[in-house]
Scaffold this motif. Structure first.
Motif, mmCIF file in Angstrom:
data_model
loop_
_atom_site.group_PDB
_atom_site.id
_atom_site.type_symbol
_atom_site.label_atom_id
_atom_site.label_comp_id
_atom_site.label_asym_id
_atom_site.label_seq_id
_atom_site.Cartn_x
_atom_site.Cartn_y
_atom_site.Cartn_z
ATOM 1 N N UNK A 133 0.845 -1.189 0.000
ATOM 2 C CA UNK A 133 0.000 0.000 0.000
ATOM 3 C C UNK A 133 0.884 1.243 0.000
ATOM 4 N N UNK A 134 0.484 2.248 -0.741
ATOM 5 C CA UNK A 134 1.195 3.518 -0.764
ATOM 6 C C UNK A 134 0.272 4.622 -0.266
ATOM 7 N N UNK A 135 0.866 5.559 0.448
ATOM 8 C CA UNK A 135 0.127 6.673 1.029
ATOM 9 C C UNK A 135 0.618 7.978 0.422
ATOM 10 N N UNK B 166 10.594 8.690 -0.363
ATOM 11 C CA UNK B 166 9.351 8.210 -0.968
ATOM 12 C C UNK B 166 9.538 7.888 -2.445
ATOM 13 N N UNK B 167 8.581 7.144 -2.953
ATOM 14 C CA UNK B 167 8.526 6.882 -4.383
ATOM 15 C C UNK B 167 7.913 8.113 -5.039
ATOM 16 N N UNK C 138 4.835 9.160 -2.874
ATOM 17 C CA UNK C 138 4.056 8.054 -2.330
ATOM 18 C C UNK C 138 4.905 7.372 -1.267
ATOM 19 N N UNK C 139 4.308 7.095 -0.114
ATOM 20 C CA UNK C 139 5.021 6.535 1.018
ATOM 21 C C UNK C 139 4.505 5.136 1.331
ATOM 22 N N UNK C 140 5.428 4.238 1.647
ATOM 23 C CA UNK C 140 5.060 2.877 2.029
ATOM 24 C C UNK C 140 4.728 2.843 3.523
ATOM 25 N N UNK C 141 4.231 1.684 3.978
ATOM 26 C CA UNK C 141 3.980 1.527 5.407
ATOM 27 C C UNK C 141 5.278 1.647 6.202
ATOM 28 N N UNK C 142 6.380 1.149 5.645
ATOM 29 C CA UNK C 142 7.679 1.294 6.306
ATOM 30 C C UNK C 142 8.075 2.772 6.403
ATOM 31 N N UNK C 143 7.783 3.544 5.365
ATOM 32 C CA UNK C 143 8.052 4.982 5.407
ATOM 33 C C UNK C 143 7.245 5.658 6.509
ATOM 34 N N UNK C 144 5.984 5.259 6.645
ATOM 35 C CA UNK C 144 5.118 5.841 7.681
ATOM 36 C C UNK C 144 5.695 5.530 9.068
#
Length: 115
Positions: free
Chosen positions: A3-5, A33-34, A41-47
């Motif tokens: 999932x991306x945020x 981020x991507x 776009x941020x991954x769950x790991x980024x969050x």
């Protein structure tokens, strides 16, 4: 699929994060981020990483240049943990005599390092 945020999503999820702070973390390269046509776009790991960055920044009042160093050390520790897991799994597949020699050698090295 992961999932991306969006930036808006991440700011809404993390109470201590505002758009300016998010941009400063991205500019400091402590989160990467991507890049998409719609923006970052941020991954769950980024969050999770952003939450840790906010916590470190708030609790210890760390500036971004220090956060870069701290996060680099955390990344190195995580890499070392992964390497250690892989090594343990590899050693576990070896015959008993080989594992015994490795254990003995590791114990001897640890004694030398402590002295």
């Amino acid at each position: 699929m992961a999932r991306h945020y969006s930036e808006t999503d991440v700011v809404a999820i993390l109470d201590d994060l505002d758009p300016a702070r998010l941009r400063s973390f991205v500019a400091a390269h402590v989160v990467t981020p991507v890049v998409t046509p719609q923006g970052h776009a941020f991954t769950e790991a980024d969050v999770a990483r952003l939450q840790l960055l906010c916590d470190l920044s708030d609790v210890y009042d760390l500036p971004n240049d220090v956060l870069v160093m701290v996060m680099s050390l955390i990344d190195q520790l995580n890499t070392a943990r992964g390497d250690m897991r892989a090594l343990i799994q590899a050693v576990a597949t070896e015959p008993d005599d080989v594992r015994g020699r490795i254990i003995t050698h590791v114990r001897n090295v640890r004694v030398i390092v402590r002295d």
